[in-house]
Design a protein around this motif. Structure first.
Motif, PDB file in Angstrom:
ATOM      1  N   MET A  30      -1.916 -10.245  -3.645  1.00  0.00           N
ATOM      2  CA  MET A  30      -0.560  -9.881  -4.067  1.00  0.00           C
ATOM      3  C   MET A  30       0.020  -8.816  -3.134  1.00  0.00           C
ATOM      4  O   MET A  30      -0.703  -7.942  -2.654  1.00  0.00           O
ATOM      5  N   LYS A  31       1.322  -8.920  -2.916  1.00  0.00           N
ATOM      6  CA  LYS A  31       2.019  -7.904  -2.137  1.00  0.00           C
ATOM      7  C   LYS A  31       3.233  -7.411  -2.922  1.00  0.00           C
ATOM      8  O   LYS A  31       3.872  -8.166  -3.648  1.00  0.00           O
ATOM      9  N   LEU A  32       3.519  -6.136  -2.738  1.00  0.00           N
ATOM     10  CA  LEU A  32       4.682  -5.521  -3.362  1.00  0.00           C
ATOM     11  C   LEU A  32       5.696  -5.207  -2.273  1.00  0.00           C
ATOM     12  O   LEU A  32       5.383  -4.502  -1.307  1.00  0.00           O
ATOM     13  N   VAL A  33       6.901  -5.729  -2.431  1.00  0.00           N
ATOM     14  CA  VAL A  33       7.971  -5.510  -1.453  1.00  0.00           C
ATOM     15  C   VAL A  33       9.018  -4.612  -2.107  1.00  0.00           C
ATOM     16  O   VAL A  33       9.687  -5.014  -3.066  1.00  0.00           O
ATOM     17  N   VAL A  61       2.719   0.886 -11.494  1.00  0.00           N
ATOM     18  CA  VAL A  61       3.296  -0.014 -12.501  1.00  0.00           C
ATOM     19  C   VAL A  61       2.854  -1.451 -12.273  1.00  0.00           C
ATOM     20  O   VAL A  61       2.555  -2.186 -13.229  1.00  0.00           O
ATOM     21  N   THR A  62       2.810  -1.868 -11.019  1.00  0.00           N
ATOM     22  CA  THR A  62       2.491  -3.259 -10.695  1.00  0.00           C
ATOM     23  C   THR A  62       1.009  -3.517 -10.487  1.00  0.00           C
ATOM     24  O   THR A  62       0.576  -4.666 -10.455  1.00  0.00           O
ATOM     25  N   GLY A  63       0.232  -2.447 -10.324  1.00  0.00           N
ATOM     26  CA  GLY A  63      -1.195  -2.605 -10.061  1.00  0.00           C
ATOM     27  C   GLY A  63      -1.508  -3.032  -8.649  1.00  0.00           C
ATOM     28  O   GLY A  63      -2.603  -3.542  -8.370  1.00  0.00           O
ATOM     29  N   ILE A  64      -0.571  -2.810  -7.736  1.00  0.00           N
ATOM     30  CA  ILE A  64      -0.768  -3.195  -6.338  1.00  0.00           C
ATOM     31  C   ILE A  64      -0.968  -1.946  -5.492  1.00  0.00           C
ATOM     32  O   ILE A  64      -0.236  -0.961  -5.613  1.00  0.00           O
ATOM     33  N   ASP A  65      -1.985  -1.973  -4.627  1.00  0.00           N
ATOM     34  CA  ASP A  65      -2.284  -0.831  -3.777  1.00  0.00           C
ATOM     35  C   ASP A  65      -1.166  -0.586  -2.769  1.00  0.00           C
ATOM     36  O   ASP A  65      -0.486  -1.516  -2.335  1.00  0.00           O
ATOM     37  N   ALA A  66      -1.031   0.665  -2.369  1.00  0.00           N
ATOM     38  CA  ALA A  66      -0.043   1.012  -1.350  1.00  0.00           C
ATOM     39  C   ALA A  66      -0.306   0.269  -0.045  1.00  0.00           C
ATOM     40  O   ALA A  66       0.631  -0.074   0.690  1.00  0.00           O
ATOM     41  N   ALA A  67      -1.573  -0.002   0.233  1.00  0.00           N
ATOM     42  CA  ALA A  67      -1.917  -0.721   1.466  1.00  0.00           C
ATOM     43  C   ALA A  67      -1.373  -2.145   1.468  1.00  0.00           C
ATOM     44  O   ALA A  67      -1.244  -2.768   2.531  1.00  0.00           O
ATOM     45  N   ASP A  68      -1.065  -2.678   0.304  1.00  0.00           N
ATOM     46  CA  ASP A  68      -0.495  -4.027   0.182  1.00  0.00           C
ATOM     47  C   ASP A  68       0.989  -3.981  -0.164  1.00  0.00           C
ATOM     48  O   ASP A  68       1.555  -4.933  -0.691  1.00  0.00           O
TER      49      ASP A  68
END
Length: 226
Positions: free
Chosen positions: A1-4, A155-162
């Motif tokens: 998963m990625k967070l944009v 909030v999203t459970g996505i690491d900053a690296a992603d």
């Protein structure tokens, strides 16, 4: 998963004219000369108190807090007008639409706008369900502090690296790097390319569609390939 995570002013929408008008009025009411638009553009992305303090070259004080309230007053009146328009940049809605249809991508917004201002914008353009996480000037310290990014990651459970932070200002790039995220600068906003690179931009794009391959999105196949 990625967070944009998208910045708003200067990245999603062209709001410089409105911001500058509100800033001119707030300065004039406080007894100052109206600032040039280049000076206003240089602070877009900061929270209002930090922005006005930087423009005046001093620390935040009671007068600056009053100017913030006057700015918000004028902003509300202007944006409530029927003929008011702050257009999305060409191609940006299509890029958001592409990203929103990919299961491995979550979309967020990190902005110096108020919560009311952002929510009104998202509602007006039908983006409420598209944006999974957002942070505004009402909830976090001003950019370039990393809180906006890190809280969206939590909030999203996505690491900053992603996570990819997309913005037009040096503060966006600095925020991204201090949070440990990828910093993606856009050239169509209010900061020049050299300024973005000096602030730590990992990539710079000149059209919204160019965001997709950097994130690792194959628009035709509709999935993340990297």
């Amino acid at each position: 998963m990625k967070l944009v995570l998208f910045d708003c002013d200067g990245t999603l929408i062209d709001s410089a004219a409105t911001i500058h008008t509100c800033m001119e009025l707030a300065f004039e009411e406080a007894g100052y000369e109206r600032p040039p638009i280049a000076k206003t553009k240089s602070i877009i992305g900061l929270t209002l108190d930090a922005a006005i303090a930087q423009m005046l070259g001093r620390e935040i004080d009671d007068q600056i807090n009053h100017m913030v309230q006057r700015y918000k007053h004028h902003s509300f009146l202007i944006r409530a007008g029927e003929d008011h328009d702050e257009p999305f940049y060409d191609g940006i809605m299509e890029t958001i639409d592409t990203l929103s249809n990919i299961d491995d991508i979550l979309i967020g917004v990190v902005t110096g706008k108020s919560r009311r201002g952002l929510d009104n914008l998202l509602h007006k353009h039908g983006l409420n369900s598209t944006v999974t996480a957002s942070r505004t000037a009402d909830e976090c310290p001003s950019k370039p502090h990393p809180a906006m990014v890190l809280e969206c990651c939590e909030v999203t459970g996505i690491d900053a690296a992603d996570t990819i932070v997309i913005g037009d200002a040096i503060y966006d790039m600095q925020m991204a790097k201090s949070a440990g995220a990828l910093a993606l600068g856009v050239s169509w906003g209010y900061c020049d390319e050299n300024g973005l690179r000096a602030a730590g931009a990992d990539h710079i794009v000149h059209e919204p569609k160019d965001i997709l391959p950097i994130i690792g999105v194959d628009a035709k196949k509709g999935h993340v390939y990297a």
